[in-house]
Design a protein around this motif. Sequence first.
Motif, PDB file in Angstrom:
ATOM      1  N   GLU A 215       1.068  -1.299  -0.044  1.00 41.99           N
ATOM      2  CA  GLU A 215       0.176  -0.067   0.284  1.00 41.99           C
ATOM      3  C   GLU A 215       0.935   1.313   0.161  1.00 41.99           C
ATOM      4  O   GLU A 215       0.402   2.189  -0.637  1.00 41.99           O
ATOM      5  CB  GLU A 215      -0.902  -0.215   1.300  1.00 41.99           C
ATOM      6  N   THR A 216       1.966   1.181   0.602  1.00 38.20           N
ATOM      7  CA  THR A 216       2.924   2.308   0.560  1.00 38.20           C
ATOM      8  C   THR A 216       3.381   2.575  -0.648  1.00 38.20           C
ATOM      9  O   THR A 216       3.350   3.750  -1.177  1.00 38.20           O
ATOM     10  CB  THR A 216       4.225   2.007   1.387  1.00 38.20           C
ATOM     11  N   GLU A 217       3.968   1.575  -1.653  1.00 34.11           N
ATOM     12  CA  GLU A 217       4.277   2.279  -2.887  1.00 34.11           C
ATOM     13  C   GLU A 217       3.222   2.322  -3.811  1.00 34.11           C
ATOM     14  O   GLU A 217       3.485   2.952  -4.767  1.00 34.11           O
ATOM     15  CB  GLU A 217       5.086   0.805  -3.442  1.00 34.11           C
ATOM     16  N   SER A 218       1.945   1.870  -3.540  1.00 32.82           N
ATOM     17  CA  SER A 218       0.981   2.311  -4.157  1.00 32.82           C
ATOM     18  C   SER A 218       0.574   3.844  -4.043  1.00 32.82           C
ATOM     19  O   SER A 218       0.258   4.685  -4.860  1.00 32.82           O
ATOM     20  CB  SER A 218      -0.293   1.413  -3.681  1.00 32.82           C
ATOM     21  N   ALA A 219       0.639   4.176  -2.639  1.00 31.63           N
ATOM     22  CA  ALA A 219       0.090   5.366  -2.421  1.00 31.63           C
ATOM     23  C   ALA A 219       1.148   6.532  -2.612  1.00 31.63           C
ATOM     24  O   ALA A 219       0.760   7.629  -2.442  1.00 31.63           O
ATOM     25  CB  ALA A 219      -0.330   5.418  -0.785  1.00 31.63           C
ATOM     26  N   ASN A 220       2.516   6.017  -2.516  1.00 32.45           N
ATOM     27  CA  ASN A 220       3.474   7.062  -2.595  1.00 32.45           C
ATOM     28  C   ASN A 220       3.836   7.681  -3.980  1.00 32.45           C
ATOM     29  O   ASN A 220       4.781   8.483  -4.007  1.00 32.45           O
ATOM     30  CB  ASN A 220       4.885   6.657  -1.863  1.00 32.45           C
ATOM     31  N   GLY A 289     -10.285   6.209  -4.194  1.00 27.34           N
ATOM     32  CA  GLY A 289      -9.583   4.836  -3.673  1.00 27.34           C
ATOM     33  C   GLY A 289      -8.121   4.374  -4.256  1.00 27.34           C
ATOM     34  O   GLY A 289      -7.702   5.328  -4.683  1.00 27.34           O
ATOM     35  N   MET A 290      -7.917   3.136  -3.975  1.00 26.75           N
ATOM     36  CA  MET A 290      -6.346   2.830  -4.266  1.00 26.75           C
ATOM     37  C   MET A 290      -6.388   2.880  -5.867  1.00 26.75           C
ATOM     38  O   MET A 290      -5.361   3.204  -6.373  1.00 26.75           O
ATOM     39  CB  MET A 290      -5.859   1.536  -3.588  1.00 26.75           C
TER      40      MET A 290
END
Length: 337
Positions: A215-220, A289-290
């Motif tokens: 989720e970090t690499e998706s969100a950053n 969302g993501m």
Amino acid sequence: MPAQPKWPEPIAPEAFYGLAGDVVRAIEPHTEADPSSLLLNFLAMYGNAVGFEPHAVAEAARHGGNLNVCVVGETSKGRKGSSTGRIQDLFFRADPMWAETHIQHGGLSSGEGLIWAVRDPIEKLVKDKKSKEYTKEVIDEGVEDKRLLIVESEFANTLKVMGREGNSLSPILRQAWDSGNLSTLTKNSPARATQAHISVIGHITKEELTRYLSETESANGFANRFLWCCSGRAQALPEGGGVPSFGGLVEHLHNSLELGRKTGLMERDEVAKEAWAVVYPELSEGKGGMFGVIIGRSEAQVLRLSLVYALLDASRVIQLPHLKAALAVWEYCEASA
């Protein structure tokens, strides 16, 4: 159980405009690789080979032809490697110097290592014993040609490495996509790079991707600097296909690269500007969302794709067919995501 997402519809015909489409059509009868994967591989390789100079500007941000592509398919049935290999073979014919010296297979493991591969000259201050004055001395000549295409056939390993505490690969890859000016705050890593032209082509399965893309690499912002491409076997060729007859395409590609490298700032013509004004609100609106985060750079990705299509067309301006082709590619990448 929730319904499985549908496989994307085939990529729209507009995406196969010009030289890119001619190349895919020449290879397609001789391979089991997905046409969409062939196309994305070709656009990424061309965008890197053409170099740093051609670019467009949006909101004061510079956008070059460097694209990151991740091909997602079944372990061996998606023919991910076949698509990359077929396109690489064409570039070995059209631009052997770039293909032989600027494509690296694997090794994407740290930000410091990536910077070192495209580093600027490194200097240090040396004190003269007699005058006691300090002068600069070059201790490493650095890398003159900073084009680098990294093909990661095991992209899951790259994602796993980025998950380790202290690993700097993700922020450096983001810097590479944004500006090409790379540096870290690591005390023992003096290397830095300016105007680096880095692209990544990754291969991964859907299961690996959902497991290792945190989720970090998706969100950053790491994930939305990639074009995601679903890839399946297009046809069954028991005898393994044959050798494509490229005819004049090799010379066409060579000439397009030579002209493209002499191109600087590129803008849309009036017709393309009008079309862009129509599609821009929806592209830039974003989604929730993501999923919305992962496709969050849609307008920038379309700009870069349209730039590449224009260069392939030996055009110094982005025209309506280039924009339509870019939008068709993006629609497939969004559906893949």
